[in-house]
Design an enzyme around this catalytic site. Structure first.
Site, PDB file in Angstrom:
ATOM      1  N   GLY A  44      -3.649  -0.300  -3.471  1.00  0.00           N
ATOM      2  CA  GLY A  44      -4.735  -1.129  -3.978  1.00  0.00           C
ATOM      3  C   GLY A  44      -6.103  -0.507  -3.778  1.00  0.00           C
ATOM      4  O   GLY A  44      -7.108  -1.084  -4.178  1.00  0.00           O
ATOM      5  N   CYS A  45      -6.151   0.664  -3.159  1.00  0.00           N
ATOM      6  CA  CYS A  45      -7.422   1.362  -2.977  1.00  0.00           C
ATOM      7  C   CYS A  45      -7.563   2.421  -4.067  1.00  0.00           C
ATOM      8  O   CYS A  45      -6.595   3.088  -4.425  1.00  0.00           O
ATOM      9  CB  CYS A  45      -7.484   2.039  -1.608  1.00  0.00           C
ATOM     10  SG  CYS A  45      -7.692   0.900  -0.248  1.00  0.00           S
ATOM     11  N   GLN A  46      -8.772   2.564  -4.560  1.00  0.00           N
ATOM     12  CA  GLN A  46      -9.066   3.553  -5.584  1.00  0.00           C
ATOM     13  C   GLN A  46      -8.862   4.962  -5.023  1.00  0.00           C
ATOM     14  O   GLN A  46      -8.306   5.823  -5.687  1.00  0.00           O
ATOM     15  CB  GLN A  46     -10.514   3.373  -6.037  1.00  0.00           C
ATOM     16  CG  GLN A  46     -10.971   4.341  -7.086  1.00  0.00           C
ATOM     17  CD  GLN A  46     -12.410   4.084  -7.487  1.00  0.00           C
ATOM     18  OE1 GLN A  46     -13.056   3.158  -7.001  1.00  0.00           O
ATOM     19  NE2 GLN A  46     -12.920   4.890  -8.375  1.00  0.00           N
ATOM     20  N   SER A  47      -9.304   5.190  -3.795  1.00  0.00           N
ATOM     21  CA  SER A  47      -9.121   6.482  -3.148  1.00  0.00           C
ATOM     22  C   SER A  47      -7.967   6.368  -2.152  1.00  0.00           C
ATOM     23  O   SER A  47      -7.463   5.280  -1.906  1.00  0.00           O
ATOM     24  CB  SER A  47     -10.410   6.919  -2.452  1.00  0.00           C
ATOM     25  OG  SER A  47     -10.969   5.843  -1.756  1.00  0.00           O
TER      26      SER A  47
END
Length: 139
Positions: free
Chosen positions: A50-53
């Site tokens: 769920g994190c972009q990075s």
């Protein structure tokens, strides 16, 4: 120190800055000071979904407390996880599970992040609470 006391310290620190550019710089600085996660923990199982990075989070139990380590491949995200590690590492599972997260709104973090980073923040908090739940139920 209790979670509430740490959160109060963080709120005080953020209140010293006049604008959000200064706050972003401070968050980045916090990330630079985050103790490095062991390379052996930088595995797929420890990546927060769920994190972009990429954000790696590892929680380990020590006596009746959870010690978190983390890292990210993005400087701002590394600072965000550093704030959460500071808040929740070395705390008891029950205290983490019962912790109020209002300090995030008080410092204005969520509203000043892009939607994808805000989602990542929610995922980070969720993962920390899942570790606490797992250790709590184990004991």
């Amino acid at each position: 120190m209790t979670i509430k006391e740490i959160q109060a310290e963080i709120i005080d620190e953020f209140s010293m800055f006049d604008d959000w550019m200064e706050r972003y710089e401070y968050i980045i600085e916090l990330g630079k000071n985050l103790p490095l996660i062991k390379e052996e923990f930088k595995i797929e199982d420890n990546i927060i979904k769920g994190c972009q990075s990429k954000v790696w989070l590892k929680g380990q139990e020590s006596e009746d407390r959870i010690i978190f380590t983390a890292d990210s491949d993005a400087i701002l995200t590394k600072g965000i996880i550093a704030i959460l590690i500071r808040t929740f590492s070395q705390q008891k599972a029950i205290d983490i599970l019962q912790a109020d997260m209002d300090f995030i709104d008080t410092i204005g973090l969520k509203e000043h992040l892009s939607p994808t980073r805000a989602n990542g923040l929610v995922s980070m908090i969720k993962n920390i609470k899942m570790y606490a739940l797992a250790f709590q139920s184990k004991n």
